[in-house]
Design a protein around this motif. Structure first.
Motif, PDB file in Angstrom:
ATOM      1  N   GLY A 285       0.823  -1.210   0.000  1.00  0.00           N
ATOM      2  CA  GLY A 285       0.000   0.000   0.000  1.00  0.00           C
ATOM      3  C   GLY A 285       0.851   1.251   0.000  1.00  0.00           C
ATOM      4  N   PHE A 286       1.893   1.270   0.824  1.00  0.00           N
ATOM      5  CA  PHE A 286       2.743   2.453   0.884  1.00  0.00           C
ATOM      6  C   PHE A 286       3.560   2.607  -0.400  1.00  0.00           C
ATOM      7  N   MET A 287       3.961   1.466  -0.972  1.00  0.00           N
ATOM      8  CA  MET A 287       4.667   1.534  -2.254  1.00  0.00           C
ATOM      9  C   MET A 287       3.753   2.104  -3.330  1.00  0.00           C
ATOM     10  N   LEU A 288       2.491   1.685  -3.293  1.00  0.00           N
ATOM     11  CA  LEU A 288       1.524   2.180  -4.274  1.00  0.00           C
ATOM     12  C   LEU A 288       1.404   3.695  -4.168  1.00  0.00           C
ATOM     13  N   ILE A 289       1.282   4.180  -2.940  1.00  0.00           N
ATOM     14  CA  ILE A 289       1.160   5.633  -2.761  1.00  0.00           C
ATOM     15  C   ILE A 289       2.401   6.326  -3.307  1.00  0.00           C
ATOM     16  N   GLY A 290       3.575   5.763  -2.991  1.00  0.00           N
ATOM     17  CA  GLY A 290       4.814   6.360  -3.481  1.00  0.00           C
ATOM     18  C   GLY A 290       4.883   6.342  -4.995  1.00  0.00           C
ATOM     19  N   ALA A 291       4.563   5.209  -5.582  1.00  0.00           N
ATOM     20  CA  ALA A 291       4.657   5.072  -7.035  1.00  0.00           C
ATOM     21  C   ALA A 291       3.709   6.049  -7.726  1.00  0.00           C
ATOM     22  N   TYR A 292       2.478   6.139  -7.235  1.00  0.00           N
ATOM     23  CA  TYR A 292       1.511   7.042  -7.860  1.00  0.00           C
ATOM     24  C   TYR A 292       1.901   8.500  -7.668  1.00  0.00           C
ATOM     25  N   THR A 293       2.330   8.850  -6.453  1.00  0.00           N
ATOM     26  CA  THR A 293       2.720  10.240  -6.210  1.00  0.00           C
ATOM     27  C   THR A 293       3.825  10.632  -7.185  1.00  0.00           C
TER      28      THR A 293
ATOM     29  N   GLY B 118       7.862   9.703  -0.831  1.00  0.00           N
ATOM     30  CA  GLY B 118       8.128   9.240   0.530  1.00  0.00           C
ATOM     31  C   GLY B 118       7.236   9.938   1.537  1.00  0.00           C
ATOM     32  N   LEU B 119       7.118  11.264   1.385  1.00  0.00           N
ATOM     33  CA  LEU B 119       6.322  12.030   2.352  1.00  0.00           C
ATOM     34  C   LEU B 119       4.858  11.618   2.318  1.00  0.00           C
ATOM     35  N   ALA B 120       4.330  11.389   1.107  1.00  0.00           N
ATOM     36  CA  ALA B 120       2.920  11.000   0.995  1.00  0.00           C
ATOM     37  C   ALA B 120       2.690   9.679   1.729  1.00  0.00           C
ATOM     38  N   ALA B 121       3.575   8.721   1.499  1.00  0.00           N
ATOM     39  CA  ALA B 121       3.434   7.421   2.169  1.00  0.00           C
ATOM     40  C   ALA B 121       3.546   7.603   3.678  1.00  0.00           C
ATOM     41  N   ALA B 122       4.503   8.436   4.107  1.00  0.00           N
ATOM     42  CA  ALA B 122       4.697   8.660   5.543  1.00  0.00           C
ATOM     43  C   ALA B 122       3.455   9.285   6.163  1.00  0.00           C
ATOM     44  N   PHE B 123       2.827  10.202   5.425  1.00  0.00           N
ATOM     45  CA  PHE B 123       1.633  10.873   5.945  1.00  0.00           C
ATOM     46  C   PHE B 123       0.516   9.857   6.199  1.00  0.00           C
ATOM     47  N   PHE B 124       0.304   8.962   5.242  1.00  0.00           N
ATOM     48  CA  PHE B 124      -0.738   7.950   5.425  1.00  0.00           C
ATOM     49  C   PHE B 124      -0.399   7.035   6.606  1.00  0.00           C
ATOM     50  N   ALA B 125       0.863   6.705   6.735  1.00  0.00           N
ATOM     51  CA  ALA B 125       1.275   5.861   7.856  1.00  0.00           C
ATOM     52  C   ALA B 125       0.976   6.556   9.174  1.00  0.00           C
ATOM     53  N   PHE B 126       1.227   7.847   9.202  1.00  0.00           N
ATOM     54  CA  PHE B 126       0.956   8.637  10.404  1.00  0.00           C
ATOM     55  C   PHE B 126      -0.522   8.526  10.780  1.00  0.00           C
TER      56      PHE B 126
ATOM     57  N   ARG C 260      -5.776   0.321  -2.637  1.00  0.00           N
ATOM     58  CA  ARG C 260      -5.769  -0.222  -3.996  1.00  0.00           C
ATOM     59  C   ARG C 260      -7.127   0.008  -4.672  1.00  0.00           C
ATOM     60  N   ALA C 261      -8.189  -0.191  -3.897  1.00  0.00           N
ATOM     61  CA  ALA C 261      -9.528   0.031  -4.458  1.00  0.00           C
ATOM     62  C   ALA C 261      -9.757   1.513  -4.726  1.00  0.00           C
ATOM     63  N   VAL C 262      -9.328   2.355  -3.781  1.00  0.00           N
ATOM     64  CA  VAL C 262      -9.581   3.795  -3.917  1.00  0.00           C
ATOM     65  C   VAL C 262      -8.843   4.366  -5.123  1.00  0.00           C
ATOM     66  N   PHE C 263      -7.625   3.931  -5.329  1.00  0.00           N
ATOM     67  CA  PHE C 263      -6.850   4.482  -6.443  1.00  0.00           C
ATOM     68  C   PHE C 263      -7.419   4.068  -7.803  1.00  0.00           C
ATOM     69  N   GLN C 264      -8.198   2.987  -7.821  1.00  0.00           N
ATOM     70  CA  GLN C 264      -8.793   2.582  -9.090  1.00  0.00           C
ATOM     71  C   GLN C 264     -10.181   3.166  -9.285  1.00  0.00           C
ATOM     72  N   TYR C 265     -10.654   3.915  -8.287  1.00  0.00           N
ATOM     73  CA  TYR C 265     -12.004   4.461  -8.334  1.00  0.00           C
ATOM     74  C   TYR C 265     -12.108   5.504  -9.436  1.00  0.00           C
TER      75      TYR C 265
ATOM     76  N   GLY D 188      10.784   3.636  -2.290  1.00  0.00           N
ATOM     77  CA  GLY D 188      10.956   2.379  -3.017  1.00  0.00           C
ATOM     78  C   GLY D 188       9.906   2.226  -4.103  1.00  0.00           C
ATOM     79  N   GLY D 189       8.669   2.602  -3.772  1.00  0.00           N
ATOM     80  CA  GLY D 189       7.588   2.545  -4.755  1.00  0.00           C
ATOM     81  C   GLY D 189       7.866   3.441  -5.933  1.00  0.00           C
ATOM     82  N   ALA D 190       8.375   4.647  -5.658  1.00  0.00           N
ATOM     83  CA  ALA D 190       8.696   5.585  -6.743  1.00  0.00           C
ATOM     84  C   ALA D 190       9.762   4.979  -7.651  1.00  0.00           C
ATOM     85  N   LEU D 191      10.789   4.379  -7.042  1.00  0.00           N
ATOM     86  CA  LEU D 191      11.853   3.761  -7.847  1.00  0.00           C
ATOM     87  C   LEU D 191      11.299   2.609  -8.673  1.00  0.00           C
TER      88      LEU D 191
END
Lengths: 279, 295, 477
Positions: free
Chosen positions: C190-198, C235-243, C269-274, C357-360
């Motif tokens: 999930g966090f990788m997904l957020i990173g990759a999309y951001t 990274g920050l976006a993923a960190a924010f969600f983790a927070f 995963r569902a939300v990003f495909q909405y 990592g997701g971004a990479l």
């Protein structure tokens, strides 16, 4: 009258229907060694846990240097379930987590030794200096706190020297013999720079020689670090030897308190330990 | 009013039916957690494997043999997984067993993919329960009506088993205190095996009911219902059987209400949102108990 | 001892300087070299040969190095019999072909010489301890750079190295949480997904946005950020969600963290495909045409820096507290460590690096689709962590490369049907590779629970002492 270092006011701790500690009041003054004794299952450790924040008492207050650190009254389900003998409950609710209480200057050891298993002797004590850090995550990561880090390490080495574990500094904590593990736990507690040291059965599982040297050791560190000591103990020899005052509880209730010789001759105490003759 | 019912009755029926199917899976999760404190990540895959076993069995033998045989094979699989992957780790840290469960899940998924070639397989129609019925203008499959009845029947049987038999008493004892019951002479391994056998059997029944609603099975089609059943178990208070059943019905019904509102994309996300909400407000679930840790 | 060292230093420096000077000097000498290797000008008599030579010259004018090399290769191998490719000319040609690699090698040798010189001068011995690992890291990076120049960036080896480096970062970030802090989280995908999309959303070029977001009128975001900034944002976006997730969940027993993070990964995963978020996430369609890297060194450097940061955190006073929490929560709390605060810290840091990592990973794949970030992905990373050893950074890194190499490369043959003579090898067909692979993993989980490294780190000192011990041990019986 100087204020007490630690004062328990009408502490009651109830688990479901079981009253583990019932209306316990006591106090400890500066520089004293005070012991809390009682038969197995009398509620000693529970009382301890109420002070250190592991449990929140059902009712009652704890004051540290006159400052309220724990205060609670029966709420929710406990209102109807409450079975303690105390009738008027404090109005305030103050809840502190164990880490905050440790920061105030109360450090403890555990009955069943709880060392950090995968860490060395040195690291075990070093971890306890963490609460005095002035660094934040960034400065600690980039090692901008190297000066503080060096001071911490020196402090830890000094402590290990005092407790006589300097030679074992790089050994795994759990590989130490039992008696030394106890000492390590005390060293770890001292690294938090406490004013009040709480020892939960420090002599449990020790042989007479070890117990004797432990008594000496407790007196030593008490003088050296200007501590007040509050301990729970089963070992009567140790308790009688080092305590200034003793509180005795049975079934959660205070049955006697006073100087060691007074308590020793108290009929209630003898009954509690040896059992009452029914006839 | 009758229009409203006519429009919504199918969704309500579907909700109750799906809820029953989730309940059958959720019991497996909750019983294993109650006894081993293990989140059995492989349980959802066992549910899917049951579907494939049914597909392959039905191709070669009549229904009255393939149905019980499917249940038997699934039970054997559940038993074997416990013996091979969990039993050796009984003294290991709890995280190790969970990792092993994840490993089993990964293995079962890859195995199913290999055997089926990643293709969807047609799920056999089971006569009678696949036939259509009409209740108050709502047309549905018989399975929709059978599921809740069968689920409740099985749950009642299970509760009787737990409350009134010797093995049931042993199960209750082990879930209260693992170590002490071992000292009391309860044969832990036997209790755990029985737990897995019951869980797998219910999963097999759930699988037959669940996939009767669908025409095809793929290696991943069991993942979502598995996860939802798991959420249901947590929602009801993991470790509690009535909790799991009630949680499953609530989730099944809510999910279909959301579908009725036209928000189908969110029906999956909703389940997990519900999970997060219950964790915030009542972390031990509807029927779970808070536990004091001894210091 | 000291004498041999000084000789070595001098030798290294000389070699390094020679390599650097020579490889730099031949950089622009190709036109002259072409004349010299064809001393009799035979090319002028052969139309085809002339054309080939002109093609080389033209590509020199264009300045595309890979094209020059390709045309040069065609020319020299096509007319090898008429050209003089021996002796000095051959050497010069070799240096031209491998110029960048040899310069890098020279620089590395120079660095090694400097390091050795410093350790000779260093009285306190502080530097001597840090030097070998640093040199090892430098050697790895130089090696990767040279390899890329020699075997080309499209080869399987390079693919494995790229993906391995990215997975190493993600695995180490997960290890920080699961191995070092003792929190069982299953939200990595999930966090990788957020990173990759951001990352992808912010780096698609404005001009190509209408093409990518063809169903959503060119999308909502109409600006482009530099790649490095976007990686940081990922990274920050993923960190924010983790927070946010951590706020309720980290106060509970650790089992619930596993459940909640697993659930979160599915929700995200569902939300990003909405469809409703289509103008930003492109719904269930691919995101593509965003900025990628063109050298393997890029993911290596980013992953390397991030892993180094994580290692520094682990060895700081905060990292020690994380380990204390893992070993005994109650004792840690009694020592004044705020459990919630520190767990949150570990969770947010771990997610931050998972986001990077997701971004990479997005850059590596060149396209991103939410549907791919399944819980199976999290499971794979967790298994890497277990194979490497819970609580070992170097273990995770080594296991990542092994895992990627095994699944993408070494075990590929299991997926193809094979005949030995007329005998068809049984079982081999598509999907068998993953079955074998998961059986191996299960074996590790069950019988080799500590993984490759246990909770230790790879250290050169221990390695060498173990080797010498083995030698000595044999003699003593």
């Amino acid at each position: 009258m100087a204020e007490h270092v630690l004062e328990l006011k009408h502490i009651t701790m109830q688990f479901g229907g079981v009253v583990a500690v019932d209306d316990l009041s006591m106090h400890i003054d500066q520089g004293e060694i005070v012991a809390l004794i009682g038969p197995n299952g009398a509620g000693k450790t529970t009382a301890f846990n109420c002070v250190t924040g592991v449990y929140t008492p059902t009712s009652g207050q704890v004051l540290y240097h006159g400052r309220l650190i724990v205060s609670n009254r029966p709420e929710g389900r406990m209102k109807t379930l409450y079975a303690g003998s105390q009738k008027d409950h404090p109005a305030e609710v103050v809840v502190n987590t164990p880490d905050r209480i440790t920061k105030l200057g109360l450090a403890r050891t555990f009955q069943n030794i709880r060392l950090f298993k995968t860490q060395t002797v040195f690291e075990n004590v070093l971890i306890a200096t963490h609460l005095h850090r002035t660094s934040n995550l960034l400065t600690a990561t980039l090692r901008l706190n190297w000066r503080e880090e060096r001071e911490m390490r020196e402090e830890v080495l000094n402590l290990l020297e005092v407790v006589g574990l300097k030679d074992a500094r790089d050994e795994l904590a759990t590989s130490l013999p039992y008696g030394k593990q106890r000492r390590l736990e005390i060293a770890r507690a001292l690294a938090t720079r406490p004013k009040l040291l709480l020892l939960d059965e420090p002599a449990a599982g020790m042989n007479p020689q070890e117990t004797d040297s432990l008594a000496l050791f407790i007196k030593q560190i008490k003088d050296r670090f200007a501590l007040t000591v509050f301990l729970i103990e089963h070992h009567m020899d140790l308790v009688m030897d080092i305590s200034d005052r003793i509180y005795v509880i049975d079934f959660g209730r205070l049955i006697a308190h006073g100087a060691p010789h007074e308590v020793q001759d108290d009929p209630d105490v003898i009954n509690a330990y040896l059992g009452v003759d029914e006839e | 009013m009758s229009d409203f019912i006519r429009a919504n009755l199918p969704y309500l029926l579907a909700g109750i039916s799906v809820g029953g199917q989730y309940a059958l899976i959720a019991i497996g999760y909750t019983m294993v957690y109650g006894i081993l404190r293990l989140i059995n990540f492989a349980h959802g895959d066992i549910f899917t494997v049951a579907a494939f076993v049914m597909v392959y069995m039905n191709a070669t033998m009549p229904l009255y043999i393939s149905l019980p045989l499917t249940a038997a094979v699934t039970v054997a699989l559940g038993f074997a997984v416990e013996r091979v992957a969990y039993k050796p780790l009984r003294t290991a840290p709890r995280m190790s067993i969970m990792i092993s469960a994840i490993g089993v899940s990964y293995l079962l998924q890859n195995l199913m993919w290999y055997i089926t070639g990643g293709l969807a397989k047609q799920y056999p129609t089971i006569p009678w329960i696949s036939s259509s019925v009409t209740i108050y203008t709502a047309t549905t499959k018989m399975v929709t009506l059978v599921t809740p009845v069968l689920t409740l029947l099985l749950v009642i049987l299970l509760v009787q088993l737990i409350n009134h038999t010797k093995i049931g008493m042993a199960m209750r004892a082990v879930s209260k205190d693992f170590e002490t019951s071992k000292l009391m002479g309860i044969r832990i391994n036997q209790v755990i095996s029985v737990t897995f056998i019951i869980g797998s059997f219910l999963a097999a029944v759930g699988s037959m009911l669940y996939f009767s609603n669908y025409t095809a099975v793929t290696p991943v089609s069991g993942a979502m219902p598995g996860l939802k059943a798991f959420v249901a178990a947590v929602f009801g208070g993991i470790g509690s059987i009535p909790g799991a059943v009630i949680g499953a019905f609530i989730i099944g019904i809510c999910e279909n209400i959301i579908k009725a509102l036209g928000l189908t994309t969110f029906s999956d996300a909703f389940t997990f949102a519900l999970l997060i909400i219950i964790l915030i407000f009542k972390p031990s679930g509807l029927f779970g108990e808070a536990i004091y840790e001894k210091v | 001892m000291k004498k041999t060292r000084i000789t070595l230093i001098v030798l290294f420096t000389l070699c390094a300087l020679a390599l650097i000077i020579f490889s730099l000097s031949v950089k622009d000498s190709l036109p002259g070299l072409l004349d010299r290797m064809d001393a009799e000008q035979t090319a002028t008599q052969d139309d085809k040969m002339l054309k080939a030579r002109d093609r080389v010259l033209e590509s020199i004018r264009e300045g595309d190095r890979s094209k020059i090399l390709r045309n040069l290769e065609r020319y020299t191998s096509g007319w090898a019999d008429r050209l003089d490719l021996n002796g000095e000319i051959g050497l010069e040609l070799f240096f031209f072909r491998n110029g960048p690699s040899l310069t890098a090698l020279g620089l590395f040798l120079l660095a090694a010489a400097v390091a050795m010189a410093l350790s000779v001068l260093d009285r306190k011995g502080r530097f001597r301890k840090a030097a070998p690992p640093l040199m090892l890291i430098a050697a790895v990076y130089t090696g990767v750079y040279i390899l890329e120049n020699v075997v080309g960036s499209d080869s399987m080896l390079m693919t494995v190295l790229e993906k391995g480096a990215i997975f190493a970062l993600i695995a180490v970030s997960m290890n920080l949480l699961n191995g070092f802090t003792g929190l069982f989280s299953l939200g990595q995908a999930g966090f990788m997904l957020i990173g990759a999309y951001t990352y992808a959303i912010f780096t698609i070029e404005t001009g190509t946005r209408p093409q990518v977001y063809q169903y959503y009128a060119g999308g909502l975001v109409q600006f482009t950020l530099p790649a490095l900034v976007s990686i940081g944002l990922a990274g920050l976006a993923a960190a924010f969600f983790a927070f946010l997730i951590g706020l309720p969940v980290l106060r509970l027993k650790s089992d619930y963290l596993a459940i909640a993070t697993l659930g979160f990964a599915e929700i995200i995963r569902a939300v990003f495909q909405y469809d409703g978020l289509g103008p930003i996430t492109n719904g269930s369609n691919l995101l593509r045409k965003f900025a990628t890297y063109d050298t393997v060194l890029f993911p290596f450097v980013i992953a390397g820096v991030c892993i180094a940061l994580i290692a520094l955190i682990i060895n700081s006073t905060y990292g020690r507290s994380f380990k204390a929490i893992r070993d005994d929560e109650i004792a840690a709390e009694a020592m004044g460590i705020n459990l919630f605060r520190h767990k949150q810290m570990a969770f947010v840091i771990s997610s931050f690096f998972a986001g990077i990592g997701g971004a990479l990973l997005a850059m590596y794949q060149t396209t991103v689709q939410a549907a791919a970030f399944t819980s199976a992905m999290t499971y794979e990373i967790l298994l890497i962590v277990v194979i490497g050893g819970m609580g070992s950074v170097t273990g995770s890194v080594i296991a990542s490369f092994l895992f990627v190499a095994a699944s993408e490369w070494w075990l590929r043959f299991l997926d193809n049907e094979q005949m030995i003579g007329s005998f068809q090898v049984p079982l081999l067909r598509s999907g068998f590779r993953m079955v074998v692979f998961s059986v191996v993993i299960m074996a590790v989980v069950l019988f080799y629970r500590k993984g490759i490294m246990g909770d230790r780190e790879l250290s050169i000192k221990r390695l060498t002492s173990r080797l010498s011990l083995r030698k000595g041990g044999l003699k003593n019986g």
